[in-house]
Every structure is written in C-alpha cells, then in structure tokens.
Design a protein around this motif. Sequence first.
Motif, mmCIF file in Angstrom:
data_model
loop_
_atom_site.group_PDB
_atom_site.id
_atom_site.type_symbol
_atom_site.label_atom_id
_atom_site.label_comp_id
_atom_site.label_asym_id
_atom_site.label_seq_id
_atom_site.Cartn_x
_atom_site.Cartn_y
_atom_site.Cartn_z
ATOM 1 N N PHE A 1 0.919 -1.392 0.033
ATOM 2 C CA PHE A 1 -0.074 -0.165 -0.031
ATOM 3 C C PHE A 1 0.693 1.288 -0.049
ATOM 4 C CE2 PHE A 1 -2.625 -3.024 2.102
ATOM 5 C CZ PHE A 1 -3.738 -3.125 1.462
ATOM 6 N N ALA A 2 0.498 2.133 -0.600
ATOM 7 C CA ALA A 2 1.174 3.451 -0.669
ATOM 8 C C ALA A 2 1.168 4.171 0.524
ATOM 9 C CB ALA A 2 0.633 4.151 -1.942
ATOM 10 N N GLY A 3 -0.009 4.169 1.207
ATOM 11 C CA GLY A 3 -0.123 4.634 2.553
ATOM 12 C C GLY A 3 -1.351 4.473 2.889
ATOM 13 N N LYS A 4 -1.890 5.345 4.125
ATOM 14 C CA LYS A 4 -2.953 4.823 4.885
ATOM 15 C C LYS A 4 -4.226 5.259 3.911
ATOM 16 C CE LYS A 4 -2.487 7.662 8.267
ATOM 17 N NZ LYS A 4 -3.249 8.128 9.903
ATOM 18 N N GLU A 5 -4.240 6.406 3.205
ATOM 19 C CA GLU A 5 -5.237 6.661 2.372
ATOM 20 C C GLU A 5 -5.412 5.701 1.302
ATOM 21 O OE1 GLU A 5 -4.982 9.857 -1.118
ATOM 22 O OE2 GLU A 5 -5.481 10.923 0.960
ATOM 23 N N ALA A 6 -4.426 5.205 0.587
ATOM 24 C CA ALA A 6 -4.710 3.762 -0.029
ATOM 25 C C ALA A 6 -5.495 2.840 0.510
ATOM 26 C CB ALA A 6 -3.338 3.604 -0.685
ATOM 27 N N MET A 7 -5.188 2.526 1.757
ATOM 28 C CA MET A 7 -5.736 1.445 2.574
ATOM 29 C C MET A 7 -7.354 1.472 2.725
ATOM 30 S SD MET A 7 -3.075 0.555 5.614
ATOM 31 C CE MET A 7 -1.439 -0.159 5.033
ATOM 32 N N LEU A 8 -7.608 3.019 3.028
ATOM 33 C CA LEU A 8 -9.030 3.472 3.004
ATOM 34 C C LEU A 8 -9.785 3.034 1.860
ATOM 35 C CD1 LEU A 8 -10.347 4.484 5.766
ATOM 36 C CD2 LEU A 8 -9.921 6.809 4.614
ATOM 37 N N VAL A 9 -8.994 3.537 0.773
ATOM 38 C CA VAL A 9 -9.819 3.244 -0.507
ATOM 39 C C VAL A 9 -9.986 1.808 -0.844
ATOM 40 C CG1 VAL A 9 -9.282 3.688 -2.971
ATOM 41 C CG2 VAL A 9 -8.941 5.539 -1.737
ATOM 42 N N ALA A 10 -8.966 1.003 -0.431
ATOM 43 C CA ALA A 10 -9.010 -0.342 -0.789
ATOM 44 C C ALA A 10 -9.876 -1.116 0.122
ATOM 45 C CB ALA A 10 -7.577 -0.922 -0.316
ATOM 46 N N ALA A 11 -10.297 -0.538 1.166
ATOM 47 C CA ALA A 11 -11.186 -1.139 2.109
ATOM 48 C C ALA A 11 -12.657 -0.606 1.777
ATOM 49 C CB ALA A 11 -10.942 -0.720 3.553
ATOM 50 N N LEU A 12 -13.017 0.339 1.383
ATOM 51 C CA LEU A 12 -14.277 0.719 1.171
ATOM 52 C C LEU A 12 -14.849 0.669 -0.179
ATOM 53 C CD1 LEU A 12 -14.216 4.301 3.311
ATOM 54 C CD2 LEU A 12 -14.946 1.864 3.845
ATOM 55 N N ILE A 13 -14.262 0.726 -1.297
ATOM 56 C CA ILE A 13 -14.462 0.829 -2.612
ATOM 57 C C ILE A 13 -15.038 -0.728 -2.887
ATOM 58 C CG2 ILE A 13 -14.016 0.715 -5.097
ATOM 59 C CD1 ILE A 13 -12.631 3.247 -4.765
ATOM 60 N N PRO A 14 -14.197 -1.742 -2.531
ATOM 61 C CA PRO A 14 -14.780 -3.246 -3.026
ATOM 62 C C PRO A 14 -15.837 -3.311 -2.122
ATOM 63 C CG PRO A 14 -12.322 -3.139 -2.649
ATOM 64 C CD PRO A 14 -12.947 -1.560 -2.311
#
Length: 201
Positions: free
Chosen positions: A60-73
């Motif tokens: 992951f590039a950072g926390k923001e990328a984790m948030l995106v990866a968690a919520l969009i799917p």
Amino acid sequence: MTTVDQQQRQGPPAPRRRSRRDEILEIAVGLFAARGYHGVSMDDIGSAAGVTGPALYHHFAGKEAMLVAALIPVSESLLHGGKARVGQHPEDASAALADLIDFHVEFALANPAVIALHLHELDRLPEEPRRQIRRLQRLYVEEWVGVLAMLRPELDAPEARVLAHSAFGLMNSTPFLGGEVDRRRRAALLREATMHALTGR
C-alpha cells in the motif's frame, strides 16, 4: 472415472487462501475503526501486522490507499449482491425485500469495523474515490427503493428512500452492539426490526 466422480471423492475445493495484502488490510481496518484514522500510523499497522516499513509500502502506498482499498470493494459488493437478490424475485416484492434484509444484516454482522470506518472516515478520502463510493451507495439504495415501490405503491420515491435509509441505520448499528446477545439472535432481531420499519408489520 468421470470428472464428477473425481470431484465427489476429492470433496469440495479448499477455500481461497487470503493474501498477505488482505491480512494487512484487515488489520488496518480494525485499527482505524478502534482508534480513528488520525490515531493510527503506518508504523502502528506494520507493527500489528508484523511487517517492516518497506514491506508494508510494497502492498500500500499509505493509509489513504488502505482506506480506498477497504471501502470501494465493499460498496461494489453490496451493489452487486443487492442486484442479484432483487433479480431472483422479479414478481415477488415481499420475497425480494426479505432477501435484501437477510443479505445486508449478514454483511453488517460480519463487518462492523468496515461499517465504523465508513461512518467516521469516508470524508478522509480524496474527491474521486469518495464520489465513486457515494455513487455506488446511491445505486444500492435505489435497489431497495425499487422493491419498496412495488411493495408499497402508496409511497413515492423520496418517501421510500427515507425508509431505506432508516433501515440502513438499524442494520448498520452493529459496531455499537455488544456481545451480550449471541450472533444468531442479533441477526433475528435486526431482521425483525428492519422489516417492521419498512413495512409496518
């Protein structure tokens, strides 16, 4: 021996093994839900996952990328699952509604941390992924609105939408429920309360 015979002798296929990325994401979601987005650092996540800094950034590039990866799917999965359940009952709105409620209650019970993350941290996302999630959510709500319109023709679309959102408030209460009541009973209570909120019975 036929392929079917071979499959029967071998038993069902083994479940897909979770990737290291999935494991890290689950840990991050739990930390975000418990401490808040700003209360968690990448070092915290790496420590909890047993991963060093460079290895963590490999996933992951950072926390923001984790948030995106968690919520969009999750939003995509809810929309696709909702459509599938409505599609199974094209002529029976009562059955479609019951199936939708079962589907969402099971999701809510299985994913309280994701729900908490969505409730409190969605606005941390950049504009484009936030807009994408909002759009997926609106489409999911409209699946419910369509079923309610068939079931309760006295309601106009805005009224049905109010009821749908009230139902999500009930079902998405799982982050705030304790463990005093076992999971099966919690599911039954949530299904009953949601059905009553939507239909009055």
